[in-house]
Design a protein around this motif. Structure first.
Motif, mmCIF file in Angstrom:
data_model
loop_
_atom_site.group_PDB
_atom_site.id
_atom_site.type_symbol
_atom_site.label_atom_id
_atom_site.label_comp_id
_atom_site.label_asym_id
_atom_site.label_seq_id
_atom_site.Cartn_x
_atom_site.Cartn_y
_atom_site.Cartn_z
ATOM 1 N N ALA A 139 0.865 -1.188 0.000
ATOM 2 C CA ALA A 139 0.000 0.000 0.000
ATOM 3 C C ALA A 139 0.895 1.228 0.000
ATOM 4 N N LEU A 140 0.764 2.053 -1.035
ATOM 5 C CA LEU A 140 1.587 3.250 -1.160
ATOM 6 C C LEU A 140 0.719 4.486 -0.969
ATOM 7 N N TYR A 141 1.204 5.413 -0.157
ATOM 8 C CA TYR A 141 0.528 6.687 0.074
ATOM 9 C C TYR A 141 1.434 7.797 -0.459
ATOM 10 N N PHE A 142 0.905 8.591 -1.376
ATOM 11 C CA PHE A 142 1.684 9.631 -2.042
ATOM 12 C C PHE A 142 1.296 11.005 -1.514
ATOM 13 N N GLU A 143 2.299 11.853 -1.388
ATOM 14 C CA GLU A 143 2.030 13.256 -1.075
ATOM 15 C C GLU A 143 1.137 13.842 -2.159
ATOM 16 N N LYS A 144 0.172 14.652 -1.728
ATOM 17 C CA LYS A 144 -0.782 15.194 -2.690
ATOM 18 C C LYS A 144 -0.076 16.107 -3.688
ATOM 19 N N SER A 145 -0.183 15.730 -4.969
ATOM 20 C CA SER A 145 0.395 16.521 -6.053
ATOM 21 C C SER A 145 -0.342 16.156 -7.327
ATOM 22 N N LEU A 146 -0.121 16.924 -8.363
ATOM 23 C CA LEU A 146 -0.791 16.677 -9.638
ATOM 24 C C LEU A 146 -0.370 15.342 -10.224
ATOM 25 N N SER A 147 0.922 15.020 -10.138
ATOM 26 C CA SER A 147 1.411 13.763 -10.711
ATOM 27 C C SER A 147 0.880 12.558 -9.943
ATOM 28 N N ALA A 148 0.780 12.659 -8.622
ATOM 29 C CA ALA A 148 0.263 11.538 -7.836
ATOM 30 C C ALA A 148 -1.225 11.318 -8.099
ATOM 31 N N ASP A 194 6.827 13.712 -2.637
ATOM 32 C CA ASP A 194 6.823 13.874 -4.088
ATOM 33 C C ASP A 194 8.205 13.670 -4.708
ATOM 34 N N GLU A 195 9.255 13.982 -3.959
ATOM 35 C CA GLU A 195 10.598 13.852 -4.526
ATOM 36 C C GLU A 195 11.180 12.452 -4.339
ATOM 37 N N ARG A 196 10.438 11.536 -3.717
ATOM 38 C CA ARG A 196 10.970 10.206 -3.434
ATOM 39 C C ARG A 196 10.403 9.123 -4.352
ATOM 40 N N TRP A 197 9.751 9.516 -5.429
ATOM 41 C CA TRP A 197 9.290 8.536 -6.409
ATOM 42 C C TRP A 197 9.271 9.199 -7.780
ATOM 43 N N ARG A 198 9.236 8.371 -8.838
ATOM 44 C CA ARG A 198 9.236 8.897 -10.196
ATOM 45 C C ARG A 198 8.462 7.963 -11.127
ATOM 46 N N TYR A 199 7.685 8.562 -11.994
ATOM 47 C CA TYR A 199 6.935 7.810 -13.008
ATOM 48 C C TYR A 199 7.887 7.401 -14.136
ATOM 49 N N ILE A 200 7.859 6.112 -14.536
ATOM 50 C CA ILE A 200 8.790 5.642 -15.572
ATOM 51 C C ILE A 200 8.085 5.021 -16.768
ATOM 52 N N GLY A 201 6.764 5.042 -16.792
ATOM 53 C CA GLY A 201 6.097 4.512 -17.975
ATOM 54 C C GLY A 201 4.769 3.860 -17.641
ATOM 55 N N HIS A 202 4.101 3.424 -18.698
ATOM 56 C CA HIS A 202 2.797 2.762 -18.563
ATOM 57 C C HIS A 202 2.893 1.398 -19.237
ATOM 58 N N GLU A 203 2.750 0.353 -18.448
ATOM 59 C CA GLU A 203 2.871 -1.005 -18.965
ATOM 60 C C GLU A 203 1.925 -1.921 -18.203
ATOM 61 N N PRO A 204 0.630 -1.925 -18.555
ATOM 62 C CA PRO A 204 -0.330 -2.757 -17.823
ATOM 63 C C PRO A 204 -0.014 -4.239 -17.989
#
Length: 702
Positions: A139-148, A194-204
């Motif tokens: 279970a991941l909880y992300f800081e509220k931001s547009l990307s999250a 927000d600075e501790r994760w990064r989006y790397i792509g979409h691969e369902p």
């Protein structure tokens, strides 16, 4: 063929379901090792071997009991083994892995202060950049931001790998979130700035699931643009798509109190409405032999697609599997039992995921449908009336009463609310659901075709507002529901076992079963009375980020020791636990309150004496004990409770008091809590940090 609907001849899947269920529950309670789970299966294979060895067909038939018991043992072993394998803790590879790669399993859901996403870790990355395969649901909880907020199913992310076990019950009587998440296969969680994760792509990992999620998002967006009132749009998304992420909690509570909460989850009711509408729309196919064959299959296909779009909830899957048996039987022109289809659905769902048996939705769905199938005909007393209105009212009443008889005890056990006027709301709402679904689906179709739809939107909005106002009106009626109703597990088991025995007794009109039922009831009541224990006296320091609340309860009396900084708004911490123990009222003890004295109790703020134990609440800024300076030896204090307003240190307190244990309130800042922990360690004083260790409880020995 026997007319008993629970006979093995009409419901053969019950013989498969019961041993599988027994194996799952037994393993969950006993936590047996793997070899113990496999032993019954080996015994079953031995029995099968004894049946088939050196015998004619006639002799094997006479030994058919060996086959039955062998099958029972094999399925018992299968249930225990599957649950053992699915509950195994994840084994992280040795080494240091600062980064993890994960797939998002569900679109981001907005929570208080964060976005929540269940995710599946697929690999761990070491300091040299090498990736090691690894599987774990988290279970991941992300800081509220547009990307999250844009995260959706199939997105791949990398993040700093710092998982922590999910905290269990913070306060006694509260919801056990750790157990709830564990039954979903999730044991650890992590908060990500927000600075501790990064989006790397979409691969369902599943293209079909990605398509279903995309369709649900598209339909939800289309509903939002249909000129409905805000609450009407939220209610329609909940009814039609099972999307309850933005549904207001207070409105959800009103639906629960009015006995209408079952319409907020996609269940057999919704699936039945959709299946009926689709089956009705395909009526031209009934004009040909081939069309009559295709009609149930096309209905079944649409039903499964709808179940996938709404998220494959346990109740939706159950309804789809039941429909698969019934519609396939129609296609093959064979008879089938609805109860057998229900047991088959439960059997296959538990084979896929044994943890479902502990899911409240799974339990309520199957209990409600089983009760409807068993009791509907007997409750439908006006079903043969020549008047259509009487037949309709009798049918709705019978369905509502039967469903509530099955699901209500489970709902009370989990949610502690007893709706008393459920029949009123269901008699009005149930006939409206097919109309709402039909209007909504037609409205969505017209919007997709860019045709005028405002008249449909107006009618749909009117009906949705009516349902909302009806639930609120029933909720506000005096005596419409009871809150704080608690059921122990033994009462739940007693209810269902007693219900089955009573049903079989009435069905078979057996004096032996009647005696067995009465004897079991007498034994249950005698055992319950013999083992009943009144709530024991105790001191509880609750976990609450706002303030420190100390509860002292004994002999039906409850006192809450509160600091003067507590905003008395809303329910105080520990309300479920007090309801569970029968403390309907309590006395607040705050600065300036008259001292309270009773048997084994004396409270004079900030001191308390309870069953010979002395307690001190440290809460006033600057209070270092100078205003309570006593001559001579230090005063002995068994427990000192530290509130966030107390800015002193342990050294300031021990000059005046001989302290046995320190309890640090959950509202104390973590940095100050660490200082207190270090000071207590140096002084050799026991210390309990409520923030990290949960609520502190003391019960005097009897």
């Amino acid at each position: 063929m026997t007319r008993n609907p629970l006979s093995a001849a009409r419901t053969p899947f019950i013989r498969l379901l019961l041993p599988l269920l027994a194996g799952i529950v037994g393993q969950a309670l006993l936590h047996l090792p793997l070899w113990s789970c496999l032993l019954p299966g080996l015994g079953g294979l031995v029995l099968w071997g004894l049946q088939t060895k050196r015998g004619t067909i006639e002799e094997q038939y006479r030994k058919r009991e060996f086959f039955g018991w062998g099958l029972f043992l094999i399925l018992l072993s299968a249930g225990a083994t599957l649950h053992y394998l699915q509950q195994r803790p994840y084994r992280q590879p040795e080494g240091f892995y600062p980064v993890a790669v994960a797939h998002i399993d569900h679109k981001a859901v907005e929570k208080e202060g964060a976005y929540y996403c269940p995710a599946s870790i697929t690999g761990l990355v070491d300091t040299l950049g090498h990736t090691v395969p690894y599987r774990e649901k988290v279970a991941l909880y992300f800081e509220k931001s547009l990307s999250a907020g844009r995260l959706d199913y199939g997105d791949r992310i990398i993040f700093e790998f710092r998982l922590r076990p999910i905290a269990g019950i913070g306060n006694p009587g509260d919801f056990d979130r750790a157990a709830f998440m564990r039954y979903q296969g999730i044991a650890r969680n992590q908060y990500l700035a927000d600075e501790r994760w990064r989006y790397i792509g979409h691969e369902p990992r599943s293209e079909f699931r990605a398509w279903a999620a995309m369709q649900q998002t598209a339909l939800a967006h289309r509903i939002d643009t249909c000129h409905l009132a805000p609450h009407s749009a939220l209610l329609l998304k909940t009814l039609l798509l099972g999307d309850r992420a933005d549904f207001p909690p207070d409105l959800r509570q009103s639906f629960s109190a009015s006995g209408l909460s079952h319409i907020l989850a996609v269940s057999g009711l919704h699936m039945g409405v959709i299946a009926s509408l689709v089956y009705l729309l395909l009526f031209p196919l009934a004009w040909s032999e081939t069309g009559r064959k295709l009609r149930p299959l096309l209905t079944l296909l649409v039903l499964w697609i709808y179940a996938c779009i709404t998220g494959l909830s346990p109740s939706a899957v159950r309804a789809s599997i039941m429909a698969s048996f019934l519609l396939t039987a129609e296609f093959l022109e064979r008879r089938n039992s609805s109860l057998n289809a229900l047991f088959a659905a439960a059997f296959f769902m538990l084979l896929y995921d044994t943890r479902l048996v502990f899911d409240a939705g799974f339990q309520m769905s199957f209990a409600a449908v089983a009760a409807i199938l068993l009791f509907y005909r007997r409750l439908n007393v006006g079903g043969k009336s020549p008047y259509r209105l009487v037949r309709w009212a009798s049918s709705c009443t019978a369905v509502s009463i039967a469903a509530q008889a099955g699901a209500l005890p489970i709902a009370i056990y989990y949610f502690h609310t007893l709706p008393l006027l459920f029949l009123v709301g269901n008699l009005v709402v149930l006939p409206l659901l097919p109309v709402i679904f039909g209007l909504a689906l037609l409205m969505l179709l017209l919007t997709a075709l860019h045709l005028p739809y405002l008249w449909l939107a107006t009618a749909t909005d009117l009906l949705l507002r009516f349902i909302e106002r009806l639930s609120l009106a029933i909720d506000h009626l005096p005596g419409s529901h009871l809150e704080g109703v608690w059921l122990e597990p033994r009462y739940l088991w007693g209810y269902f076992i007693g219900g089955i025995l009573i049903y079989l007794t009435v069905k078979r009109r057996s004096k032996r079963l009647l005696g067995l039922t009465l004897g079991a009831a007498i034994l249950f009541l005698a055992a319950d009375l013999a083992t009943h224990r009144a709530p024991c006296p105790e001191i509880v320091v609750y976990e609450d980020p706002q303030s420190t609340v100390v509860q002292l309860s004994d002999r039906g009396h409850c006192y809450l020791l509160l600091p003067d900084t507590l905003p008395v708004e809303g329910p105080l911490p520990g309300e479920p636990y007090r309801q569970q123990n029968g403390y309907a009222s309590y006395t607040l003890i705050q600065p300036g309150t008259t001292p309270v004295e009773g048997p084994q109790l004396l409270v004079d703020y900030p001191f308390a004496i309870f069953h010979g134990k002395r307690l001190l609440l440290l809460d006033t800024p600057g209070r270092k004990g100078s205003d309570t300076q006593l001559p001579g030896e230090r005063l002995s204090i068994d427990y000192a409770v530290v509130d966030r307003q107390f800015d002193g240190r342990l050294a300031d307190v021990v000059r005046l008091f001989d302290i046995g244990q320190v309890i640090i309130g959950a509202n104390v800042h973590p940095s100050r809590a660490r200082l207190w922990l270090n000071d207590c360690y140096k002084q050799g004083i026991a210390c309990h940090d409520v923030r990290t260790e949960g609520a502190w409880t003391y019960r005097p020995a009897r």
